[in-house]
Write an enzyme that holds these catalytic residues in place. Structure first.
Site: not given
Length: 310
Positions: A14, A176, A96, A152
């Site tokens: 990414v 999300h 994370n 998308r």
């Protein structure tokens, strides 16, 4: 002329792809920052060596040193582990959270005037953590979610109708994750509501595919998650900020009473310009849409609460 400086933290798929799209758009000089020695340096050099043939003029630097990120105008946080098949975005949360918290503190130290874009999953929760750890005003910390989810949705609508991708606009709200809310009432093809062009059962199938769009790619790749569309989505946000375009984009923004929600990050339409989130836009939602949005925000709060209790 002063060139803008964009630091991308994390040089995995990414991060590196974000750097690629940002360079191609000539938005500024790019610093690719990672803890792994050699990887950001190698990718940065490889990308910069494409400049003569791809026709872009910007310096791309790879580094393991935060000092190279000093005075960045925009910092993009992609650092963290990616999803593997069978993992939800929420499974990533503990690992994370530590990474993003540490990164946000370094951003505050070395790039105190930057606008921060968070890409690490679970996105809404990580954006909130980055906001807290950085001590920045909430409008300067934004999550990249809606731009990806809507691109998308727009892709699937364009394919369904056999039309140009450029002529489709759409809106996806909420967290999300699998509880995101694709708003088909707000989807248009060439200015025409898609509900006039696509039957309801196909619209529902397209909405479903959008909600699980990231998961579909994870299952196919087996060893990671999407990066081309996420990287391109970040580049659109970086461009809106650095060129003060004041674009209306769906992003994870800090809510302070909008939609009846406070002290939480969730996907909403907002005006994005040089100050980051210039304004959150409140749109009319039908009862079912608002309920779905509230459920999505509740899921974000639940993950945050679990994190705080650990």
């Amino acid at each position: 002329m002063h060139r803008s400086k964009i630091t991308v933290v994390g040089s995995g798929n990414v991060g590196a792809t974000t750097a690629h799209w940002v360079a191609v758009k000539e938005l500024g000089d790019v610093v690719l920052l990672d803890v792994v020695e050699g990887m950001p340096q190698g990718k940065a050099l490889d990308l910069m060596e494409a400049a003569p043939v791809a026709g872009f003029d910007c310096r791309i630097t790879g580094t393991n040193n935060w000092e190279d990120a000093a005075d960045s105008d925009v910092v993009v946080i992609t650092a963290g582990i990616a999803r593997r098949p069978g993992m939800s975005r929420e499974d990533l949360v503990q690992i994370n959270a530590r990474i993003v918290g540490e990164v946000a503190k370094q951003v505050a130290r070395f790039a105190p005037a930057a606008i921060v874009i968070v890409v690490t999953n679970p996105l809404d929760v990580m954006t909130y953590l980055a906001y807290q750890a950085s001590g920045f005003a909430p409008h300067r910390v934004i999550g990249m979610s809606g731009v990806l989810d809507t691109t998308r949705l727009r892709t699937f609508i364009a394919l369904e109708l056999g039309i140009s991708f450029e002529d489709v606009t759409a809106l996806v709200l909420g967290g999300h994750g699998d509880q995101m809310v694709p708003l088909m009432r707000y989807a248009y093809a060439g200015g025409i509501p898609v509900s006039q062009l696509i039957p309801p059962e196909r619209l529902e199938a397209i909405a479903h595919r959008t909600r699980y769009g990231g998961g579909e790619i994870v299952e196919l790749l087996k060893t990671g998650s999407a990066y081309y569309a996420p990287g391109a989505s970040v580049a659109v946000m970086v461009e809106a900020i650095l060129r003060d375009k004041r674009r209306i984009l769906p992003v994870a923004a800090y809510l302070n009473g909008e939609y009846g929600e406070s002290d939480v990050y969730a996907g909403v339409p907002a005006i994005i310009g040089s100050n980051g989130v210039e304004k959150v836009l409140e749109i009319d939602l039908e009862a079912a849409e608002l309920a779905a949005f509230k459920a999505s925000v509740a899921a974000v709060r639940e993950t945050l609460a679990k994190l705080k209790s650990n």
